[in-house]
Design a protein around this motif. Structure first.
Motif, short mmCIF file in Angstrom:
data_model
loop_
_atom_site.label_atom_id
_atom_site.label_comp_id
_atom_site.label_asym_id
_atom_site.label_seq_id
_atom_site.Cartn_x
_atom_site.Cartn_y
_atom_site.Cartn_z
N ALA A 125 0.83 -1.21 0.00
CA ALA A 125 0.00 0.00 0.00
C ALA A 125 0.86 1.26 0.00
O ALA A 125 0.60 2.21 -0.75
CB ALA A 125 -0.94 -0.01 1.20
N ILE A 126 1.91 1.28 0.81
CA ILE A 126 2.79 2.45 0.85
C ILE A 126 3.53 2.59 -0.47
O ILE A 126 3.69 3.70 -0.99
CB ILE A 126 3.78 2.33 2.03
N PHE A 127 3.95 1.48 -1.07
CA PHE A 127 4.64 1.53 -2.36
C PHE A 127 3.73 2.11 -3.44
O PHE A 127 4.17 2.90 -4.27
CB PHE A 127 5.11 0.13 -2.75
N LEU A 128 2.46 1.74 -3.43
CA LEU A 128 1.54 2.21 -4.45
C LEU A 128 1.08 3.64 -4.22
O LEU A 128 0.72 4.34 -5.18
CB LEU A 128 0.32 1.29 -4.53
N ARG B 146 2.91 6.10 -2.79
CA ARG B 146 4.00 7.04 -2.63
C ARG B 146 3.95 8.10 -3.72
O ARG B 146 3.34 7.90 -4.78
CB ARG B 146 5.34 6.31 -2.67
N PRO B 147 4.59 9.25 -3.48
CA PRO B 147 4.63 10.28 -4.52
C PRO B 147 5.38 9.77 -5.75
O PRO B 147 6.41 9.11 -5.64
CB PRO B 147 5.41 11.42 -3.88
N GLY B 148 4.85 10.04 -6.91
CA GLY B 148 5.48 9.59 -8.15
C GLY B 148 4.99 8.24 -8.64
O GLY B 148 5.38 7.81 -9.73
N ALA B 149 4.17 7.57 -7.88
CA ALA B 149 3.70 6.25 -8.29
C ALA B 149 2.71 6.34 -9.45
O ALA B 149 2.60 5.42 -10.25
CB ALA B 149 3.06 5.52 -7.12
N ARG B 150 2.00 7.45 -9.56
CA ARG B 150 1.00 7.59 -10.61
C ARG B 150 1.66 7.57 -11.99
O ARG B 150 1.19 6.90 -12.91
CB ARG B 150 0.21 8.87 -10.44
N GLU B 151 2.77 8.27 -12.13
CA GLU B 151 3.47 8.29 -13.41
C GLU B 151 4.03 6.92 -13.76
O GLU B 151 3.97 6.49 -14.91
CB GLU B 151 4.59 9.33 -13.40
N HIS B 152 4.55 6.23 -12.77
CA HIS B 152 5.10 4.90 -13.00
C HIS B 152 3.99 3.93 -13.42
O HIS B 152 4.17 3.12 -14.33
CB HIS B 152 5.80 4.39 -11.75
N ALA B 153 2.83 4.01 -12.75
CA ALA B 153 1.72 3.13 -13.08
C ALA B 153 1.17 3.43 -14.47
O ALA B 153 0.83 2.52 -15.23
CB ALA B 153 0.61 3.26 -12.03
N ALA B 154 1.11 4.70 -14.83
CA ALA B 154 0.63 5.08 -16.16
C ALA B 154 1.60 4.58 -17.24
O ALA B 154 1.17 4.10 -18.29
CB ALA B 154 0.45 6.58 -16.26
#
Length: 61
Positions: A29-32, A34-42
């Protein structure tokens, strides 16, 4: 004797196993979140759609 072993293993799984699984849940949950996770997931979501090269004849089954 087998009942004692079963009870011991079940007690271990009920206590430390639950704590272990909860710790893994929190880490994911913390990994997902974290700041910057949205760009990585996209970026990861677009990987299957970036195949611009046509398949070669020798790659087909």
């Amino acid at each position: 004797m087998e009942t004692a072993l079963y009870d011991t293993l079940r007690h271990f799984a009920d206590t430390w196993g639950l704590i272990y699984m909860f710790a893994i849940f929190l880490a994911v949950a913390i990994f997902l979140l974290r700041p910057g996770a949205r760009e990585h997931a996209a970026h990861a979501a677009m990987i299957p759609l970036r195949d611009n090269e046509p398949a070669r004849e020798d790659d087909r089954p």
